[in-house]
Design a protein around this motif. Structure first.
Motif, PDB file in Angstrom:
ATOM      1  N   ASP A 187      60.112 -40.047 -14.462  1.00  0.00           N
ATOM      2  CA  ASP A 187      58.799 -39.098 -14.243  1.00  0.00           C
ATOM      3  C   ASP A 187      57.558 -39.899 -14.709  1.00  0.00           C
ATOM      4  N   ASP A 188      56.993 -40.531 -13.675  1.00  0.00           N
ATOM      5  CA  ASP A 188      55.937 -41.430 -13.661  1.00  0.00           C
ATOM      6  C   ASP A 188      54.654 -41.041 -14.641  1.00  0.00           C
ATOM      7  N   THR A 189      54.565 -39.683 -14.399  1.00  0.00           N
ATOM      8  CA  THR A 189      53.260 -39.295 -15.194  1.00  0.00           C
ATOM      9  C   THR A 189      53.658 -39.407 -16.827  1.00  0.00           C
ATOM     10  N   PHE A 190      54.650 -39.270 -17.273  1.00  0.00           N
ATOM     11  CA  PHE A 190      54.655 -39.356 -18.693  1.00  0.00           C
ATOM     12  C   PHE A 190      54.455 -40.659 -19.127  1.00  0.00           C
ATOM     13  N   ALA A 191      55.046 -41.487 -18.483  1.00  0.00           N
ATOM     14  CA  ALA A 191      54.805 -43.064 -18.798  1.00  0.00           C
ATOM     15  C   ALA A 191      53.166 -43.446 -18.417  1.00  0.00           C
ATOM     16  N   ILE A 192      52.737 -42.829 -17.468  1.00  0.00           N
ATOM     17  CA  ILE A 192      51.165 -43.069 -17.237  1.00  0.00           C
ATOM     18  C   ILE A 192      50.640 -42.652 -18.408  1.00  0.00           C
ATOM     19  N   GLN A 193      50.684 -41.369 -18.809  1.00  0.00           N
ATOM     20  CA  GLN A 193      49.948 -40.733 -19.761  1.00  0.00           C
ATOM     21  C   GLN A 193      50.021 -41.470 -21.174  1.00  0.00           C
ATOM     22  N   ALA A 194      51.326 -42.027 -21.449  1.00  0.00           N
ATOM     23  CA  ALA A 194      51.706 -42.838 -22.474  1.00  0.00           C
ATOM     24  C   ALA A 194      50.643 -44.065 -22.737  1.00  0.00           C
ATOM     25  N   GLU A 195      50.592 -44.641 -21.449  1.00  0.00           N
ATOM     26  CA  GLU A 195      49.677 -45.888 -21.352  1.00  0.00           C
ATOM     27  C   GLU A 195      48.148 -45.801 -21.389  1.00  0.00           C
ATOM     28  N   LEU A 196      47.963 -44.800 -20.773  1.00  0.00           N
ATOM     29  CA  LEU A 196      46.495 -44.324 -20.780  1.00  0.00           C
ATOM     30  C   LEU A 196      46.087 -43.919 -22.068  1.00  0.00           C
ATOM     31  N   PHE A 197      46.621 -43.431 -22.832  1.00  0.00           N
ATOM     32  CA  PHE A 197      46.468 -42.973 -24.356  1.00  0.00           C
ATOM     33  C   PHE A 197      46.121 -44.347 -25.210  1.00  0.00           C
ATOM     34  N   GLN A 198      46.631 -45.476 -24.842  1.00  0.00           N
ATOM     35  CA  GLN A 198      46.465 -46.761 -25.265  1.00  0.00           C
ATOM     36  C   GLN A 198      45.337 -47.399 -25.116  1.00  0.00           C
ATOM     37  N   ARG A 199      44.530 -46.989 -24.069  1.00  0.00           N
ATOM     38  CA  ARG A 199      43.464 -47.817 -23.589  1.00  0.00           C
ATOM     39  C   ARG A 199      42.351 -47.055 -23.488  1.00  0.00           C
ATOM     40  N   THR A 200      42.109 -45.667 -23.515  1.00  0.00           N
ATOM     41  CA  THR A 200      41.019 -44.933 -23.273  1.00  0.00           C
ATOM     42  C   THR A 200      40.881 -43.616 -24.098  1.00  0.00           C
ATOM     43  N   ASP A 201      39.905 -42.941 -24.445  1.00  0.00           N
ATOM     44  CA  ASP A 201      39.864 -41.519 -24.743  1.00  0.00           C
ATOM     45  C   ASP A 201      40.201 -40.462 -23.747  1.00  0.00           C
ATOM     46  N   LEU A 202      40.514 -39.614 -23.909  1.00  0.00           N
ATOM     47  CA  LEU A 202      40.863 -38.611 -22.922  1.00  0.00           C
ATOM     48  C   LEU A 202      39.634 -37.522 -23.079  1.00  0.00           C
ATOM     49  N   SER A 203      38.727 -37.164 -21.906  1.00  0.00           N
ATOM     50  CA  SER A 203      37.823 -36.144 -21.947  1.00  0.00           C
ATOM     51  C   SER A 203      38.554 -35.061 -21.342  1.00  0.00           C
ATOM     52  N   TYR A 204      38.046 -33.862 -21.923  1.00  0.00           N
ATOM     53  CA  TYR A 204      38.710 -32.587 -21.496  1.00  0.00           C
ATOM     54  C   TYR A 204      37.636 -31.445 -20.871  1.00  0.00           C
ATOM     55  N   LEU A 205      37.726 -31.084 -19.566  1.00  0.00           N
ATOM     56  CA  LEU A 205      36.728 -30.120 -19.149  1.00  0.00           C
ATOM     57  C   LEU A 205      37.845 -28.515 -19.312  1.00  0.00           C
ATOM     58  N   ASP A 206      37.297 -28.207 -20.220  1.00  0.00           N
ATOM     59  CA  ASP A 206      37.834 -26.691 -20.365  1.00  0.00           C
ATOM     60  C   ASP A 206      37.526 -25.666 -19.406  1.00  0.00           C
ATOM     61  N   GLU A 207      37.798 -26.028 -18.041  1.00  0.00           N
ATOM     62  CA  GLU A 207      37.517 -24.966 -17.118  1.00  0.00           C
ATOM     63  C   GLU A 207      38.718 -25.211 -16.063  1.00  0.00           C
ATOM     64  N   VAL A 208      39.253 -23.982 -15.371  1.00  0.00           N
ATOM     65  CA  VAL A 208      40.266 -23.842 -14.574  1.00  0.00           C
ATOM     66  C   VAL A 208      39.762 -24.288 -13.397  1.00  0.00           C
ATOM     67  N   THR A 209      40.436 -25.309 -12.779  1.00  0.00           N
ATOM     68  CA  THR A 209      40.136 -25.934 -11.793  1.00  0.00           C
ATOM     69  C   THR A 209      41.230 -26.109 -10.469  1.00  0.00           C
ATOM     70  N   VAL A 210      42.533 -25.925 -11.143  1.00  0.00           N
ATOM     71  CA  VAL A 210      43.809 -26.529 -10.393  1.00  0.00           C
ATOM     72  C   VAL A 210      44.778 -25.208 -10.493  1.00  0.00           C
ATOM     73  N   ALA A 211      45.573 -25.185  -9.656  1.00  0.00           N
ATOM     74  CA  ALA A 211      46.537 -24.122  -9.427  1.00  0.00           C
ATOM     75  C   ALA A 211      47.879 -24.958  -9.491  1.00  0.00           C
TER      76      ALA A 211
END
Length: 337
Positions: free
Chosen positions: A186-210
């Motif tokens: 699962d590429d996304t699990f590893a991508i998330q793990a690496e992103l968390f080492q390098r930047t803050d995650l900003s969260y938009l609390d609005e539904v934009t995706v199905a």
């Protein structure tokens, strides 16, 4: 030449039923900046390619298409296609998902542009089934999927940030891609793990995706062997990252894991109670149905008996001497009239 603001990247493999809806949701975006749509097909065996080509024909200035000559798998395909992105940011959306907010890109770009310490953002989402029926709303708020907004939560719960809602600085994404194993289950699990080492995650609390849950996907394969392979692969990835970044807060991770286990046990308990209730209800309905069948059978037999008795009475009347004589008289007058 001024740099594009966003490159939307959509990876597809045998999603002919869904990809047109995904692509249309990209075209529908309303922005005050230019963006491109990059679609890569991983050697599909269905009609996906003709659908993709039709979109390129209809939007030649917007859509760029890349076709793999062999099936490379999602991880290798993702790493490769990100090199083609010309935008400042990369927005990911898998071909079986789609965007439901026409201002998604605009909102996320505004969010990151106003938070220079953050190079990655995501949004809330709904879960839909294969026919687009909503089966869960505002999932990061209401569940059932955990929002992994920290590295510790990601490893402890295997939650997610929903890749199809991502907007990530392109240069950062390419750096991260160089760090993940290209054979990851699962590429996304590893991508998330690496992103968390390098930047803050900003969260938009609005539904934009199905986010679509299907009967057979990368995350929920039909095959029991494929599911077992995925579970074991994710476990290996978790173990890999536990050992890779040893400076993270292990105590916090254990606390999160304990809370997650308690939450899972409660879910299992409530599911079992619901199953018991449904099982009992089914038994009650089956019993009622049997009683109805018995009652209906008795009523039918009664009606048959009534019909037999009436027929006997009718025949006895028709064949009685009192009825035969008048009948003959009536027939005589009919013949001679």
């Amino acid at each position: 030449m001024e740099q594009l603001m966003v490159s939307i990247i959509c990876t597809s493999y045998n999603y002919e039923k869904y990809i047109a809806q995904a692509l249309q949701s990209f075209v529908n975006q309303k922005t005050n900046f230019d963006y491109e749509i990059i679609v890569v097909d991983d050697c599909s065996t269905d009609n996906s390619r003709s659908i993709i080509e039709a979109f390129r024909t209809n939007f030649p200035d917007k859509v760029r298409v890349f076709l793999n000559n062999e099936n490379k798998g999602i991880t290798k395909t993702w790493i490769s296609i990100c090199q083609e992105a010309r935008g400042k940011y990369i927005a990911r959306c898998d071909a079986d998902d789609y965007w439901i907010d026409k201002f998604k890109l605009q909102k996320q770009v505004d969010l990151l542009e106003s938070h220079p310490n953050s190079k990655w953002c995501n949004t809330n989402f709904n879960i839909v089934d294969e026919e687009n029926h909503v089966i869960a709303e505002q999932v990061f708020t209401n569940g059932p999927i955990k929002f992994a907004d920290t590295y510790e939560k990601l490893l402890a719960t295997k939650g997610m940030t929903l890749p199809s809602s991502w907007l990530v600085e392109s240069d950062l994404m390419r750096v991260v891609n160089s760090e993940i194993p290209d054979r990851s289950i699962d590429d996304t699990f590893a991508i998330q793990a690496e992103l968390f080492q390098r930047t803050d995650l900003s969260y938009l609390d609005e539904v934009t995706v199905a986010y679509r849950m299907t009967g057979n996907s990368d995350s929920r394969p039909k095959s029991s062997k494929a599911m077992e392979r995925r579970i074991n692969g994710l476990l290996e990835t978790q173990q890999y990252y536990i050992n890779k970044y040893t400076n993270r807060d292990m105590k916090k991770m254990v606390e999160i894991q304990a809370e997650h286990d308690a939450w899972q046990e409660l879910r299992i308990f409530h599911f079992n109670e619901h199953i018991k209730h449904l099982t009992n209800r089914i038994s009650e309905l089956e019993k009622q149905l049997q009683e109805v069948v018995i009652i209906s059978g008795d009523q039918i037999n009664q009606l048959k008996e009534q019909n037999r008795v009436i027929n006997e009475k009718y025949n006895s009347v028709i064949n009685s001497r009192r009825w035969i004589i008048p009948t003959k008289i009536i027939d005589f007058f009919r013949r001679n009239s």
